[in-house]
Design an enzyme around this catalytic site. Sequence first.
Site, PDB file in Angstrom:
ATOM      1  CG  HIS A 201      -4.586  -1.399   0.255  1.00  0.00           C
ATOM      2  ND1 HIS A 201      -5.345  -0.405  -0.195  1.00  0.00           N
ATOM      3  CD2 HIS A 201      -4.446  -1.380   1.511  1.00  0.00           C
ATOM      4  CE1 HIS A 201      -6.016   0.008   0.779  1.00  0.00           C
ATOM      5  NE2 HIS A 201      -5.664  -0.516   1.986  1.00  0.00           N
TER       6      HIS A 201
ATOM      7  CD  GLU B  30      -2.622   0.864   2.641  1.00  0.00           C
ATOM      8  OE1 GLU B  30      -2.372   0.533   3.448  1.00  0.00           O
ATOM      9  OE2 GLU B  30      -3.549   2.014   2.797  1.00  0.00           O
TER      10      GLU B  30
HETATM   11 ZN   LIG Z   1      -6.779  -1.432   5.380  1.00  0.00          ZN
END
Ligand SMILES: [Zn+2]
Length: 511
Positions: A375, A350
């Site tokens: 992510h 992320e």
């Molecule tokens: Zn999260």
Amino acid sequence: MDKLTVSKILCLLFAVEASIIQDNYNRERTALLEEETHKAVGGKQNLNANETIANNILMRWKMKELNTSYNDPQHFNFSKHYFSYKKNIEKSKVYQIIRRMPKGAVLHVHSTLMLHADLLVKLTYEDHLYVCYEDEGILLHFSESTPQKACPTKWALVSDLRNASGDPIAFDSNFKKYFTLYKGDDNEYDFVDVTTIWKRFHIVGRAIGSLTAYRPVREKYCYEVLKQYYRDNIMYIEMRMGLYGLYELDGTRHEKKYLVELHKNITNKFIEDHPDFIGVKLIITHSRSKNIDRARETLNAIRSIKAELPGMIAGLDFVGHEDTGRPLTYFLPMLSEAKDEINFYLHAGETAWLGTSADENLVDAILLGAKRIGHGYALTKHPSLMSAVIKKDIALEVNVISNVVLSLVHDVRNHPLASYIALGLPVVLSSDDPGAWSAEPVSHDFFVAFMGVASKHADLRLLKQLALNSITYSALEDEGKTRLFEVFNKRWDTFVRDVISDESLLDTSVS
Ligand SMILES: [Zn+2]
Ligand SMILES: *[C@@H]1O[C@H](CO)[C@@H](O)[C@H](O)[C@H]1NC(C)=O
Ligand SMILES: *[C@@H]1O[C@H](CO)[C@@H](O)[C@H](O)[C@H]1NC(C)=O
Ligand SMILES: *[C@@H]1O[C@H](CO)[C@@H](O)[C@H](O)[C@H]1NC(C)=O
Ligand SMILES: *[C@@H]1O[C@H](CO)[C@@H](O)[C@H](O)[C@H]1NC(C)=O
Ligand SMILES: *[C@@H]1O[C@H](CO)[C@@H](O)[C@H](O)[C@H]1NC(C)=O
């Protein structure tokens, strides 16, 4: 034959050949595009007759709403900050369709950041709530008398302040700002750097966390969450949640297990009231900023809770800003030891940085056998890791609005989800912390992904596949999945019939 005739014949031959070349070219061109469509997420879905009609309605509205942007990109809301167009979303017919669409499961949400600030403010009407105004945020605490906790200003009863303000509506609207990054019309839509926005995000998280650590409020909060998600057509949720002790008014603290048991009880109560809701599982989280000994304590707590409350815990994850937090390699000894007894659903990649430890968390998530990656924003930059994700069928939990709000991407047309969809990766859409930015549970995320990220041609097949993926890649046991598919299919048929028969969707010239 004279020269003229010969040249005429030759011309004709060239023309025929040119048109054959053109035909071949067009065929190859079509074949390539079809190959891409087939490969993409949703490409293998076949729509039945009714779905095809519904799809035509959906796509007419999609084209109408996007059409002007292609010629005049300044009108393209999705390349702006989510906050700048958020309040207009409900006007969109595409959104109205998506809102009604059954979306299966939500698999990446953080338990205390799931509820809209308006509903959090209602919870501040509970008796005995004290507030402490800090530097930038607030801390809340329920207590019979003034809390003994440290406070840089002074503790005051919220009910007193609200009453003394003389204008409870204005007081609430001001108080609400502590619970969300979205400031309505006062909002600045500028993108700030990742560290600045995470700091603001933590301030919001601290306010909400302190409100929901009180047992009676947590029970109400939990039920309200399920209600909102159910209304958004979500039938099963996997919540990420840290383990800690809730407290009572007299200061008594419960053990960690109690928090899990409370979620179980409230979910059961909700299912009694809404029998087609399938349930909740928890992914227990540990903060990246805490050390490995603390992580081992969490693991031990998980072990004993799993034994006492089977079926409630799906697995383990680490949370906190990845760029600045400890990498997965730091926790490796403990993770290697636990990997055969607990499933991992790991936040990884992320980040917008390439080659950093946050970026390389992707390697560890894959090697540790994560069932899904939270992510995986950085994945497109790593072809070998991408192959591994495909081979191991690791699902990617994509949260587009979160990535915008937390400043990873500014123009969602450049979000890597577009590539994941094109490659047909096992993607699920989720919303991460919709409560922290006052988004709908997951409909805003579907809308932004569908209109802003996916291809102009992407249609109902993509949306359906994303919903189906959320069931397939959930942590439900086979029996739970089968039930969820049944509920989904039933609701899907109703949804399709509703779209077809909704007169307000018929005419694209009226909006
Ligand atoms: Zn999260
Ligand atoms: C989109 O715009 C083009 C020209 O700008 C127009 O010809 C077309 O009809 C429009 N399509 C829709 C669905 O509005
Ligand atoms: C885009 O924003 C404009 C105004 O800001 C609004 O009128 C329009 O409905 C929005 N469109 C979408 C698809 O959100
Ligand atoms: C609110 O304030 C008024 C005076 O402004 C007072 O009479 C009333 O008792 C207060 N109510 C509460 C619940 O404190
Ligand atoms: C959950 O429900 C059981 C059975 O009603 C009850 O004994 C237990 O105290 C409840 N636990 C929590 C945390 O609410
Ligand atoms: C298709 O829609 C029609 C009209 O709403 C409905 O009567 C029919 O049962 C639907 N067919 C299927 C297969 O759902």
